[in-house]
Design a protein around this motif. Structure first.
Motif, PDB file in Angstrom:
ATOM      1  N   LEU A  81      87.932 -60.938 107.190  1.00 20.88           N
ATOM      2  CA  LEU A  81      88.387 -60.815 105.803  1.00 20.88           C
ATOM      3  C   LEU A  81      87.209 -60.899 104.839  1.00 20.88           C
ATOM      4  CD1 LEU A  81      91.657 -62.953 105.629  1.00 20.88           C
ATOM      5  CD2 LEU A  81      91.442 -60.519 105.152  1.00 20.88           C
ATOM      6  N   LEU A  82      86.341 -61.879 105.030  1.00 19.20           N
ATOM      7  CA  LEU A  82      85.194 -62.053 104.149  1.00 19.20           C
ATOM      8  C   LEU A  82      84.216 -60.882 104.250  1.00 19.20           C
ATOM      9  CD1 LEU A  82      84.633 -65.857 104.788  1.00 19.20           C
ATOM     10  CD2 LEU A  82      85.209 -64.841 102.577  1.00 19.20           C
ATOM     11  N   LEU A  83      84.122 -60.298 105.429  1.00 20.17           N
ATOM     12  CA  LEU A  83      83.209 -59.171 105.647  1.00 20.17           C
ATOM     13  C   LEU A  83      83.889 -57.818 105.462  1.00 20.17           C
ATOM     14  CD1 LEU A  83      81.305 -60.544 108.782  1.00 20.17           C
ATOM     15  CD2 LEU A  83      80.515 -60.498 106.413  1.00 20.17           C
ATOM     16  N   ARG A  84      85.182 -57.867 105.153  1.00 22.29           N
ATOM     17  CA  ARG A  84      86.005 -56.668 104.938  1.00 22.29           C
ATOM     18  C   ARG A  84      85.955 -55.726 106.137  1.00 22.29           C
ATOM     19  NH1 ARG A  84      85.125 -52.987  99.747  1.00 22.29           N
ATOM     20  NH2 ARG A  84      86.261 -51.204 100.586  1.00 22.29           N
ATOM     21  N   LEU A 140      72.539 -51.664 118.829  1.00 19.93           N
ATOM     22  CA  LEU A 140      72.210 -50.234 118.780  1.00 19.93           C
ATOM     23  C   LEU A 140      73.231 -49.444 117.983  1.00 19.93           C
ATOM     24  CD1 LEU A 140      70.829 -49.528 122.372  1.00 19.93           C
ATOM     25  CD2 LEU A 140      69.578 -49.956 120.251  1.00 19.93           C
ATOM     26  N   ASP A 141      74.485 -49.875 117.982  1.00 16.83           N
ATOM     27  CA  ASP A 141      75.507 -49.198 117.185  1.00 16.83           C
ATOM     28  C   ASP A 141      75.130 -49.252 115.700  1.00 16.83           C
ATOM     29  OD1 ASP A 141      78.589 -48.225 117.309  1.00 16.83           O
ATOM     30  OD2 ASP A 141      78.265 -49.455 115.514  1.00 16.83           O
ATOM     31  N   VAL A 142      74.684 -50.424 115.235  1.00 15.00           N
ATOM     32  CA  VAL A 142      74.275 -50.566 113.830  1.00 15.00           C
ATOM     33  C   VAL A 142      73.073 -49.673 113.533  1.00 15.00           C
ATOM     34  CG1 VAL A 142      73.312 -52.160 112.119  1.00 15.00           C
ATOM     35  CG2 VAL A 142      75.165 -52.921 113.614  1.00 15.00           C
ATOM     36  N   PHE A 155      67.602 -60.631 114.657  1.00 13.51           N
ATOM     37  CA  PHE A 155      68.917 -60.001 114.454  1.00 13.51           C
ATOM     38  C   PHE A 155      69.775 -60.136 115.708  1.00 13.51           C
ATOM     39  CE2 PHE A 155      71.695 -56.124 113.942  1.00 13.51           C
ATOM     40  CZ  PHE A 155      72.406 -56.611 112.853  1.00 13.51           C
ATOM     41  N   HIS A 156      69.132 -60.214 116.867  1.00 17.62           N
ATOM     42  CA  HIS A 156      69.897 -60.406 118.101  1.00 17.62           C
ATOM     43  C   HIS A 156      70.549 -61.787 118.132  1.00 17.62           C
ATOM     44  CE1 HIS A 156      66.112 -62.379 119.064  1.00 17.62           C
ATOM     45  NE2 HIS A 156      66.628 -62.888 120.169  1.00 17.62           N
ATOM     46  N   ASP A 157      69.911 -62.792 117.486  1.00 19.40           N
ATOM     47  CA  ASP A 157      70.523 -64.117 117.399  1.00 19.40           C
ATOM     48  C   ASP A 157      71.790 -64.064 116.545  1.00 19.40           C
ATOM     49  OD1 ASP A 157      68.600 -65.723 118.886  1.00 19.40           O
ATOM     50  OD2 ASP A 157      67.213 -65.350 117.250  1.00 19.40           O
ATOM     51  N   VAL A 158      71.719 -63.324 115.440  1.00 22.46           N
ATOM     52  CA  VAL A 158      72.880 -63.159 114.560  1.00 22.46           C
ATOM     53  C   VAL A 158      74.016 -62.482 115.315  1.00 22.46           C
ATOM     54  CG1 VAL A 158      73.725 -62.030 112.457  1.00 22.46           C
ATOM     55  CG2 VAL A 158      71.430 -63.035 112.496  1.00 22.46           C
ATOM     56  N   CYS A 159      73.705 -61.395 116.007  1.00 21.71           N
ATOM     57  CA  CYS A 159      74.743 -60.630 116.720  1.00 21.71           C
ATOM     58  C   CYS A 159      75.320 -61.427 117.886  1.00 21.71           C
ATOM     59  CB  CYS A 159      74.166 -59.305 117.207  1.00 21.71           C
ATOM     60  SG  CYS A 159      73.739 -58.175 115.854  1.00 21.71           S
ATOM     61  N   ALA A 175      78.661 -56.921 112.456  1.00 19.25           N
ATOM     62  CA  ALA A 175      77.201 -56.787 112.459  1.00 19.25           C
ATOM     63  C   ALA A 175      76.750 -55.698 111.495  1.00 19.25           C
ATOM     64  CB  ALA A 175      76.709 -56.478 113.877  1.00 19.25           C
ATOM     65  N   GLU A 176      77.522 -54.631 111.410  1.00 24.23           N
ATOM     66  CA  GLU A 176      77.179 -53.547 110.482  1.00 24.23           C
ATOM     67  C   GLU A 176      77.237 -54.043 109.035  1.00 24.23           C
ATOM     68  OE1 GLU A 176      78.401 -48.869 109.628  1.00 24.23           O
ATOM     69  OE2 GLU A 176      79.885 -50.238 110.503  1.00 24.23           O
ATOM     70  N   THR A 177      78.290 -54.775 108.695  1.00 23.30           N
ATOM     71  CA  THR A 177      78.410 -55.302 107.332  1.00 23.30           C
ATOM     72  C   THR A 177      77.301 -56.302 107.028  1.00 23.30           C
ATOM     73  OG1 THR A 177      80.813 -55.007 107.327  1.00 23.30           O
ATOM     74  CG2 THR A 177      79.908 -56.549 105.726  1.00 23.30           C
ATOM     75  N   LEU A 178      77.015 -57.194 107.970  1.00 23.91           N
ATOM     76  CA  LEU A 178      75.939 -58.166 107.755  1.00 23.91           C
ATOM     77  C   LEU A 178      74.600 -57.468 107.567  1.00 23.91           C
ATOM     78  CD1 LEU A 178      76.802 -61.084 110.209  1.00 23.91           C
ATOM     79  CD2 LEU A 178      76.828 -61.144 107.724  1.00 23.91           C
ATOM     80  N   ALA A 179      74.333 -56.447 108.370  1.00 22.27           N
ATOM     81  CA  ALA A 179      73.064 -55.724 108.271  1.00 22.27           C
ATOM     82  C   ALA A 179      72.917 -55.035 106.914  1.00 22.27           C
ATOM     83  CB  ALA A 179      72.952 -54.704 109.391  1.00 22.27           C
TER      84      ALA A 179
END
Length: 425
Positions: A81-84, A140-142, A155-159, A175-179
């Protein structure tokens, strides 16, 4: 029935089943509910209502206090929800077999991930490999969807955190929204935007605890020691995953600069110990680089939020005369067309995120609000290039040894020259 309401029904059903199976129906065996239990129960009801009604502002308030979102089960509903990302996005599949420019580094970091998982048996080895494959797919998708982004170690730690809490599919969207909204300044062609964010911590310390900042100035300690805290949201530094998830509850609820407010709060929480350290660059830097193990995370979160409300990102930049780029993720976070939610109406958006404007922004040059207003503008380019060149090595180390690598770099001849030229020595 909406997806949120179906999740709500399943959530209530699981609670009811758990209560029945534990013998909750027997009044004779039922223990009195403690004050903590009642408070937790009330928080869960508030979280549930906020999720079902799409009350983003309420979720933000709850992220600041107490145990945040309490459980991973609730996080699986609240984070999207927060990341939509709760609204399915119909996107064409990307071919992650096509090499990305950072493909080799991504694969090396993936191999080093999920080391906490045992691999003694064949089934354990298979499970660990499965999680690593999921991580590779998410990253890799992002990168394939947004080729202007560059991968950075961390970034791998985040994912990894996203996969543990959300699972592969939801983690891919998150991950896409965070990036694009939170870590975009870390994923450009150099580190200057992140270093500029960190330089704002100096302004915060000068405003809130001048004695601490004066001590850091005397010891010639630059504000880059919490780099890993900011670019991984402490996923690289904290060993307790519950604390990592709790911190993510908070950080993904606010502006990307909140991680810098958090770093400043950590430094100030250690002021008594810090001021007892020998006022020497090596000693101070080594002390500060290590994230405190027994930190009171709730106090840190509360203090960081207080700093954020007292000195909002734009006001902090104006007050310090240190402007981030106009297209920094910090400055575009609430910009029309580039924000997750309309600030005037916190109700859930009914359409998926459109990343078009941000993709276009990534192709444009970075622009300052005022010429030479950056704290980095006085730093010699060769010093910044040295720092950037050594960053991958530093980030590859463990949290404990990262301080040593940074210390060797900061004590190099080039950085000593930098200190002289910038008037810090």
């Amino acid at each position: 029935m909406t997806r949120a309401r179906r999740l709500h029904a399943g959530f209530l059903s699981s609670r009811s089943s758990s209560h029945s199976s534990s013998g909750g129906g027997s009044l004779r065996n039922r223990r009195p509910k403690t004050k903590d239990f009642l408070a937790k129960e009330k928080r869960i009801r508030r979280l549930d209502e906020a999720i079902v009604t799409g009350n983003i502002e309420e979720l933000r308030k709850l992220s600041v206090t107490g145990p945040g979102f309490v459980t991973d089960g609730i996080r699986r509903r609240a984070w999207p929800l927060l990341l939509r990302t709760h609204i399915p996005r119909r996107q064409p599949n990307v071919d992650i077999s096509v090499p990305h420019k950072d493909d080799d580094q991504v694969r090396l970091d993936v191999i080093r991930s999920f080391t906490h998982l045992s691999s003694e048996t064949k089934s354990q080895q298979i499970y660990k490999k499965q999680k690593q494959d999921e991580l590779l797919h998410v990253i890799l998708d992002v990168l394939q969807r947004h080729p202007k982004l560059s991968y950075y170690q961390g970034f791998h730690d985040v994912c990894t955190c996203l996969i543990v809490v959300l699972g592969k599919e939801a983690a891919t969207f998150a991950a896409e929204t965070l990036a694009m909204f939170f870590f975009r300044d870390c994923m450009l062609d150099n580190l200057e935007p992140v270093l500029e964010q960190l330089s704002l911590m100096t302004a915060l310390l000068k405003l809130e605890d001048p004695e601490v900042q004066e001590f850091l100035d005397r010891s010639e300690t630059l504000p880059f020691f919490p780099l890993s805290w900011v670019i991984t949201w402490c996923a690289h530094d904290l060993q307790d995953f519950d604390k990592i998830a709790r911190l993510y509850d908070f950080l993904l609820s606010f502006n990307p600069l909140m991680s810098v407010y958090m770093a400043a709060a950590v430094v100030m929480s250690r002021r008594e110990e810090l001021l007892e350290v020998e006022c020497d660059n090596a000693m101070v830097h080594t002390f500060l680089t290590k994230f405190p193990k027994n930190v009171d995370l709730e106090l840190i979160i509360s203090h960081a939020h207080q700093l954020y409300t007292t000195y909002p990102p734009e006001a902090l930049q104006k007050r310090s005369e240190n402007w981030l780029d106009d297209n920094s993720c910090v400055n575009t976070f609430s910009r029309p067309g580039m924000h997750l939610y309309d600030n005037a109406d916190e109700k859930i958006a009914s359409t998926p995120i459109d990343f078009t404007l941000i993709d276009e922004l990534l192709s444009k040059p970075r622009i300052k609000k005022e010429k030479d207003a950056s704290a980095l503008s006085k730093y010699p380019k060769n010093s910044l290039q040295l720092y950037r060149r050594n960053m991958p090595t530093m980030l590859a180390f463990s949290a404990a040894s990262m301080g040593t690598a940074a210390l060797l770099l900061l004590n190099s001849a080039m950085f000593r020259e930098w200190l002289v030229n910038s008037g810090l020595r």
